[in-house]
Enzyme design. Structure first.
Site, PDB file in Angstrom:
ATOM      1  N   HIS A 185      -6.292   1.748 -10.514  1.00 54.95           N
ATOM      2  CA  HIS A 185      -7.733   1.446 -10.538  1.00 54.95           C
ATOM      3  C   HIS A 185      -8.586   2.705 -10.511  1.00 54.95           C
ATOM      4  O   HIS A 185      -8.329   3.648  -9.781  1.00 54.95           O
ATOM      5  CB  HIS A 185      -8.128   0.448  -9.450  1.00 54.95           C
ATOM      6  CG  HIS A 185      -7.949   0.922  -8.040  1.00 54.95           C
ATOM      7  ND1 HIS A 185      -8.918   1.630  -7.384  1.00 54.95           N
ATOM      8  CD2 HIS A 185      -6.931   0.760  -7.171  1.00 54.95           C
ATOM      9  CE1 HIS A 185      -8.494   1.894  -6.150  1.00 54.95           C
ATOM     10  NE2 HIS A 185      -7.290   1.380  -5.988  1.00 54.95           N
ATOM     11  N   ASP A 209      -0.513   1.913  -7.404  1.00 52.58           N
ATOM     12  CA  ASP A 209      -1.658   1.952  -6.486  1.00 52.58           C
ATOM     13  C   ASP A 209      -1.191   2.093  -5.042  1.00 52.58           C
ATOM     14  O   ASP A 209      -1.733   1.482  -4.133  1.00 52.58           O
ATOM     15  CB  ASP A 209      -2.522   0.689  -6.667  1.00 52.58           C
ATOM     16  CG  ASP A 209      -3.791   0.731  -5.822  1.00 52.58           C
ATOM     17  OD1 ASP A 209      -4.187   1.842  -5.403  1.00 52.58           O
ATOM     18  OD2 ASP A 209      -4.378  -0.341  -5.578  1.00 52.58           O
ATOM     19  N   HIS A 259      -8.644   5.576   2.258  1.00 51.15           N
ATOM     20  CA  HIS A 259      -9.995   5.117   2.611  1.00 51.15           C
ATOM     21  C   HIS A 259     -10.721   6.041   3.587  1.00 51.15           C
ATOM     22  O   HIS A 259     -11.605   5.591   4.310  1.00 51.15           O
ATOM     23  CB  HIS A 259      -9.954   3.692   3.193  1.00 51.15           C
ATOM     24  CG  HIS A 259      -9.481   2.651   2.239  1.00 51.15           C
ATOM     25  ND1 HIS A 259      -9.479   1.304   2.538  1.00 51.15           N
ATOM     26  CD2 HIS A 259      -9.009   2.732   0.964  1.00 51.15           C
ATOM     27  CE1 HIS A 259      -9.003   0.610   1.508  1.00 51.15           C
ATOM     28  NE2 HIS A 259      -8.713   1.457   0.547  1.00 51.15           N
ATOM     29  N   ASP A 311      -5.960   7.165  -3.849  1.00 57.23           N
ATOM     30  CA  ASP A 311      -6.373   5.762  -3.993  1.00 57.23           C
ATOM     31  C   ASP A 311      -7.600   5.674  -4.882  1.00 57.23           C
ATOM     32  O   ASP A 311      -8.713   5.651  -4.407  1.00 57.23           O
ATOM     33  CB  ASP A 311      -6.649   5.169  -2.615  1.00 57.23           C
ATOM     34  CG  ASP A 311      -6.872   3.665  -2.667  1.00 57.23           C
ATOM     35  OD1 ASP A 311      -6.552   3.054  -3.692  1.00 57.23           O
ATOM     36  OD2 ASP A 311      -7.380   3.118  -1.682  1.00 57.23           O
ATOM     37  N   GLU A 355     -10.985  -2.620  -8.084  1.00 57.29           N
ATOM     38  CA  GLU A 355      -9.912  -3.116  -7.223  1.00 57.29           C
ATOM     39  C   GLU A 355     -10.348  -3.163  -5.781  1.00 57.29           C
ATOM     40  O   GLU A 355      -9.982  -4.067  -5.039  1.00 57.29           O
ATOM     41  CB  GLU A 355      -8.663  -2.223  -7.372  1.00 57.29           C
ATOM     42  CG  GLU A 355      -7.397  -2.811  -6.730  1.00 57.29           C
ATOM     43  CD  GLU A 355      -7.218  -2.461  -5.244  1.00 57.29           C
ATOM     44  OE1 GLU A 355      -6.373  -3.083  -4.606  1.00 57.29           O
ATOM     45  OE2 GLU A 355      -7.929  -1.583  -4.724  1.00 57.29           O
TER      46      GLU A 355
END
Lengths: 461, 461
Positions: free
Chosen positions: A280, A354, A428, A292, A326
């Site tokens: 993504h 991913d 994240h 990510d 995503e």
């Protein structure tokens, strides 16, 4: 007759052996191309450093779409096109603030709003804190305890999982569903221990999913060190001395127009049969979306680049798909499947990358039973052994390719499985930057995926 | 009779299965202990942050000996003792300086003396540079070209190797033997491209071995980026415009007294039969010796800690050995074997962990032929599979346990094999610091080694 049978079986065995030798030579060439002439690392550098964070709906997301298209056009793939898709558009707003309040002391904590969360009032929320370890505990405590409070979900990762995705899965409901469960019982806000095994000062964002049957309350993640500190304080102090304050100004904007970016090498024999490789393109806004999933999209492009550089002409069409959205909606994945159905495409297999650009360990085959996993191992394990990417197991394919299950029953959904140990340290967080990607690990992953695509194109699955 | 045979074989099969089940339960417990109660990471933090670099003969090396002994005494192992050994004592001296000289321009380059190298004259060396790709090229060019020059070894890593130790092995002769080969033909100094696949600004130190038949000339490593820059410059410019300058003040001091540190859990049945687990306590002076080899020594201690914490009473004696002087002499390894012979110890196996504290992939068995490797796989592969540490191959044991081969023929020498991709990015550089070690990767490695020790103690090898 027996003799004839024997010689046929000898012939078939010889054929299989010859095939395996050819395949092993091809895989070696694919790995050499990736390791010696690889472009995935420099492409990732561009995506991270020249574009950066690219949450759905943002100006950077649009930049990444345009650049991704141009990049693949530059490689001269047979087709490069966009798939329009409407995506949610959430913005973090000003940097969040959070404090543990211990009497007169205000102890600042690293905090960030959960993705898709609502803002606090402009002055922030100050409330007493109730620490829980699970959603069930909130249900059990009920309104009499929860009402008016900030619920603090503090169940840590279970470190006994060998693959960290197990620990992430086990703790993830706190972030995804915790806010709505707490809201049902009158909580005014939610803070969640960051979903990581690391003991550090970084808050981890990620989507929360508000349910329709509860008010939307502000929700944020705090770092694991802050979570430990808050928990220790709560053991010593009670309300009104012990409180928590946080303030965030995130908001939902109207849905935005965006795109999946698709590159294709068209099949020589079966142009309408597809093998998809994808990651993504969107990323969280706190960093550069390196692992990510910058690594995943750049590996997908690299697979096609390797095919082209080596002059491999696949029988079936091979696609690199840079999925949009995503992180907070999976609208790109849904659109890809929808268009695949509408256009009457046949899909053989889809591979998603991913889980970070770490050293490859193997692949997981979604919904494959023991017999079929064994078949995969019989066919492929020996070939992947020299590259230490030979762990072929039953397991998930991925969020973006998942919708193909509905539109194309029978498609093989495959997840690329890199080593999982470091992923949730940086996932994240502000640490998901280019510098945390290792060039060789990234290249080996691209080569492993290209190899599997090559084998599936040649021999089916 | 046939029936009896069948039932005996069924019984044996059941026994084997039961054994395998018990073993798999024990391995799971060992991993749980390492992942939930592990102390290896905090011990490594202490070694790196409170002690730091600890080259043989240095005050820090002595500190690490004292601390290592105290640490193991604190764990209450059955025996903790030192083995005295004389070690070389080399010091880097003042920070090195190096410049590419391009006419009037001086372009500073990251440079460091090779370990055991001699100093330049106090004013440094300035000379014309001859770039070569191999020792053979120097021999071929001969004195007419080499004399009076600085020889610049610039053969890069071959990136096609999947395990980076292959690339390191392939390029390593430039650092080890390059200076003496160049000196034979009258070179005044040597600079070597750092032994790494990384393209960065860090020079990598490491030992050079002067031979007796050539003058000892100053030798240093420059970063890969600097090597590329120098190489590009040499293509454009010739002497006298193009020169190189470097200055280093390293020196050899008299041999110093030092120690291996040994901890032991004494065997209940065979106290004089030993299984050794070891890494090296000394480290290069440029950083903290985190991956090289703080991780290895702390994992070795952790193996014994795990045994003790779980109440495992081994049949044979299990030793953790913190070897001194692996980097520039291997005197500790030699001493350990010498004393093992002198004390009439019987040695079953020795496992060395000196390839970094990365995610475990398996073990290499030194000198095991195909049949014996197959036997290892039959016995152990399934047990290690859940931990993704099941790559059991023929390969080297390690430098410190190597001398046991002479004194104890038949001892199984085993190398712990973590993932190799990142090792040579940081190996022997200022980047080999605690922050570059991942807690879980380190713990998983300790658990894998403890598991193998458990299995060998129980069933032999």
């Amino acid at each position: 007759m027996k003799k004839t049978l024997l010689s046929i079986s000898t012939f078939l065995l010889a054929l299989t052996t010859a095939n395996a030798q050819t395949d092993s030579v091809m895989l070696r060439k694919i790995f050499d191309e990736a390791l010696v002439n690889g472009q995935v690392y420099e492409n990732l550098r561009y995506l991270c450093k020249k574009i950066g964070p690219r949450l759905s709906g943002s100006a950077n997301a649009q930049k990444s779409v345009e650049w991704g298209k141009k990049l693949m056009e530059g490689y001269g793939f047979d087709k490069v096109f966009l798939q329009e898709v409407m995506v949610p558009h959430w913005e973090r707003g000003a940097k969040e603030q959070g404090y543990i309040i211990d009497g007169n002391k205000k102890i600042p904590v690293p905090i960030c709003a959960l993705g898709m969360a609502v803002a606090t009032p402009a002055a922030g929320i100050t409330a007493s804190v109730i620490e829980v370890k699970s959603l069930a505990e909130v249900e059990q405590l009920g309104e009499s305890v929860i009402k008016g409070k900030i619920v603090f979900y503090n169940r840590p990762f279970d470190n006994r999982f060998i693959e960290t995705s197990g620990a992430y899965g086990g703790a993830g409901d706190q972030r995804r569903s915790g806010p709505s469960v707490a809201a049902k019982y009158g909580a005014v806000g939610v803070i969640v221990r960051s979903l990581t095994a690391a003991n550090d000062d970084y808050p981890h964002t990620g989507t929360t999913q508000y349910s329709d049957d509860a008010p939307k309350i502000p929700a944020a993640a705090i770092s694991t060190k802050a979570a430990d500190k808050l928990s220790a304080m709560l053991k010593l102090r009670k309300f009104p001395q012990a409180k928590f304050f946080f303030k965030q100004s995130c908001r939902m904007l109207p849905d935005a127009k965006s795109y999946n970016v698709v590159g294709e090498i068209t099949g020589t024999e079966n142009p309408n049969k597809f093998i998809t490789v994808g990651g993504h393109l969107d990323s969280w806004d706190l960093a550069e979306g390196a692992h990510d999933d910058g690594t995943g999209v750049m590996q997908s492009v690299e697979v096609l680049r390797i095919f082209k550089a080596m002059g491999i002409k696949p029988k079936n069409s091979i696609r690199a798909v840079l999925f949009m959205n995503e992180e907070n909606g999976t609208k790109g994945g849904l659109k890809y499947a929808e268009l695949a159905a509408a256009n009457k495409e046949q899909h053989i297999a889809a591979i998603e990358t991913d889980e970070g650009g770490f050293t490859p360990r193997g692949f997981s085959f979604e919904g494959f039973n023991a017999a079929r996993v064994k078949e995969m191992n019989t066919r492929f394990k020996k070939l992947f052994e020299p590259y230490e990417a030979d762990r072929l197991v039953n397991g998930g394919g991925g969020a973006d390719i998942g919708p193909l299950k509905q539109t194309h029953p029978g498609v093989a959904l495959i997840g690329f499985r890199p080593d999982s140990q470091r992923y949730f340290d940086i996932h994240h967080t502000p640490n998901d930057v280019f510098e945390n990607v290792n060039k060789r690990e990234l290249e080996l992953g691209a080569a492993a995926i290209a190899s599997l695509v090559y084998l599936i194109d040649k021999g089916g699955i």
